[in-house]
Design an enzyme around this catalytic site. Structure first.
Site, PDB file in Angstrom:
ATOM      1  N   ASP A  51       0.849  -1.203   0.000  1.00 21.63           N
ATOM      2  CA  ASP A  51       0.000   0.000   0.000  1.00 21.63           C
ATOM      3  C   ASP A  51       0.882   1.250   0.000  1.00 21.63           C
ATOM      4  OD1 ASP A  51       0.849  -0.114   2.617  1.00 21.63           O
ATOM      5  OD2 ASP A  51      -1.152   0.038   3.510  1.00 21.63           O
ATOM      6  N   SER A  52       2.220   1.038  -0.003  1.00 24.92           N
ATOM      7  CA  SER A  52       3.150   2.146  -0.252  1.00 24.92           C
ATOM      8  C   SER A  52       2.900   2.749  -1.633  1.00 24.92           C
ATOM      9  CB  SER A  52       4.604   1.663  -0.138  1.00 24.92           C
ATOM     10  OG  SER A  52       4.800   0.490  -0.900  1.00 24.92           O
ATOM     11  N   ASP A  90      -1.176  -6.197  -0.369  1.00 22.14           N
ATOM     12  CA  ASP A  90      -1.304  -5.513   0.921  1.00 22.14           C
ATOM     13  C   ASP A  90      -2.751  -5.075   1.104  1.00 22.14           C
ATOM     14  OD1 ASP A  90      -0.144  -4.553   3.195  1.00 22.14           O
ATOM     15  OD2 ASP A  90       1.034  -2.987   2.212  1.00 22.14           O
ATOM     16  N   LYS A 120      -1.296  -9.383   2.873  1.00 18.48           N
ATOM     17  CA  LYS A 120      -0.573  -8.910   4.058  1.00 18.48           C
ATOM     18  C   LYS A 120      -1.510  -8.034   4.887  1.00 18.48           C
ATOM     19  CE  LYS A 120       2.790  -5.598   3.935  1.00 18.48           C
ATOM     20  NZ  LYS A 120       2.178  -4.540   4.801  1.00 18.48           N
ATOM     21  N   GLU A 122      -1.582  -5.597   8.430  1.00 17.83           N
ATOM     22  CA  GLU A 122      -0.838  -4.920   9.491  1.00 17.83           C
ATOM     23  C   GLU A 122      -1.485  -5.177  10.852  1.00 17.83           C
ATOM     24  OE1 GLU A 122      -0.179  -0.742   8.864  1.00 17.83           O
ATOM     25  OE2 GLU A 122       0.680  -1.061   6.878  1.00 17.83           O
ATOM     26  N   GLU A 189       8.987  -4.210  10.556  1.00 23.86           N
ATOM     27  CA  GLU A 189       9.368  -2.893  10.013  1.00 23.86           C
ATOM     28  C   GLU A 189       9.877  -1.970  11.115  1.00 23.86           C
ATOM     29  OE1 GLU A 189       6.518  -1.116   7.354  1.00 23.86           O
ATOM     30  OE2 GLU A 189       7.613   0.778   7.287  1.00 23.86           O
TER      31      GLU A 189
HETATM   32  O1  KIV Z   1       3.477  -1.084   1.678  1.00 17.74           O
HETATM   33  C1  KIV Z   1       4.631  -1.520   1.669  1.00 17.74           C
HETATM   34  O2  KIV Z   1       5.410  -1.306   0.733  1.00 17.74           O
HETATM   35  C2  KIV Z   1       5.079  -2.289   2.814  1.00 17.74           C
HETATM   36  C3  KIV Z   1       6.526  -2.603   2.913  1.00 17.74           C
HETATM   37  C4  KIV Z   1       7.278  -1.412   3.346  1.00 17.74           C
HETATM   38  C5  KIV Z   1       6.783  -3.757   3.780  1.00 17.74           C
HETATM   39  O3  KIV Z   1       4.297  -2.611   3.655  1.00 17.74           O
END
Ligand code: KIV
Length: 273
Positions: A51-52, A90, A120, A122, A189
């Site tokens: 989600d980056s 994510d 993924k 969080e 992280e």
């Molecule tokens: O969103 C993302 O890119 C991440 C990584 C930094 C692990 O969660």
């Protein structure tokens, strides 16, 4: 003959096997077809559609605004570009927090509509009931502990985790709970390297993938734009190694193009019909 015949697909079992053998696991983020293809061909184990994307693709200040629909589109593009790497999507902010039903439905959409192979999520021990149910539905889950960017306002900024005893024990308790819930891997992280080392040693089968968490994790992940130098000026976290700086190269190419067009040097005769 199929061109995918000799490709050894990475699966969640590959993560488990690599941890058992002490072989490092390589992960990078990607958000589009072409970069995913490059990562896959270079031999990366897994691609995280992070989600980056909210920051590095869409220009938001944090990961909170990106939606399910946008993440589904990025994930589908990445999956089309990859034949071998394990594709992890994510789950964006508010796609899994409101209720178990929402979480299961949205996790399933990544597999059903975008060809992701895992999601993924969080959060620590408080997310265990959600993660358990998603895994029971047949969807592999990667956890994410430490600095979890969807809670950035609660942390009050990108602060290194695990410096105080209370934080260390929360991280360890959460890591063990995520393993017991069935996570095949977890991102660690921005945390004290010694905590990441202890967690990695304590987990029997769940692989730890570090970003700013030291060298002792079972694998590492970086945001592709950051490691290629495609980042905002002033964004220089200590953990980031820049493997290439594409910004001046791209900038120079664009300036050359502008000059050529203005000076009628592009296109030339060979480039015309
Ligand atoms: O969103 C993302 O890119 C991440 C990584 C930094 C692990 O969660």
């Amino acid at each position: 003959m199929s061109s995918t015949k000799n490709i050894k697909k990475t699966t969640i079992q590959t993560f488990i096997n690599k941890k058992a053998k002490g072989e490092k696991i390589t992960v990078l983020t990607a958000y589009d077809y072409f970069i995913a293809k490059l990562l896959d061909e270079a031999g990366i184990d897994s691609i995280l559609v992070g989600d980056s994307a909210s920051n590095v693709i869409h220009g938001y200040k944090n990961t909170l605004p990106i939606s399910m629909e946008v993440m589904l589109a990025h994930t589908a593009a990445v999956a089309r570009g990859s034949q071998r790497a394990l594709i992890i999507a994510d789950m964006p902010f508010l796609s899994f927090q409101p209720s178990l039903e929402t979480a299961i439905y949205n996790a399933g959409r990544f597999l059903k509509e975008s060809n992701a192979e895992a999601v993924k999520i969080e959060g620590g021990i408080e997310m265990v009931p959600t993660i358990k149910r998603i895994i029971e539905c047949g969807i592999p889950v990667m956890g994410h502990l430490g600095l979890t960017p969807q809670s950035i306002h609660r942390f009050g900024g990108p602060k290194v985790q695990g410096r105080k005893e209370k934080s260390r024990s929360y991280l360890m308790e959460s890591a063990l709970a995520l393993e017991a819930a069935g996570c095949f891997a977890m991102v660690l992280e921005l945390m004290e390297a010694s905590v990441a080392k202890e967690i990695t040693a304590a987990l029997k089968t769940t692989a730890t993938i570090g970003i700013g968490a030291g060298v002792d994790c079972d694998g590492q992940v970086l945001v592709i734009n950051d490691m290629l130098g495609l980042r905002e000026e002033g964004f220089e976290p200590k953990f980031l190694r820049e493997y290439a700086n594409l910004t001046p190269l791209i900038s120079e190419a664009i300036k050359m193009y502008i000059a050529d067009v203005k000076n009628k040097k592009f296109p030339d005769e060979d480039e015309s019909y």
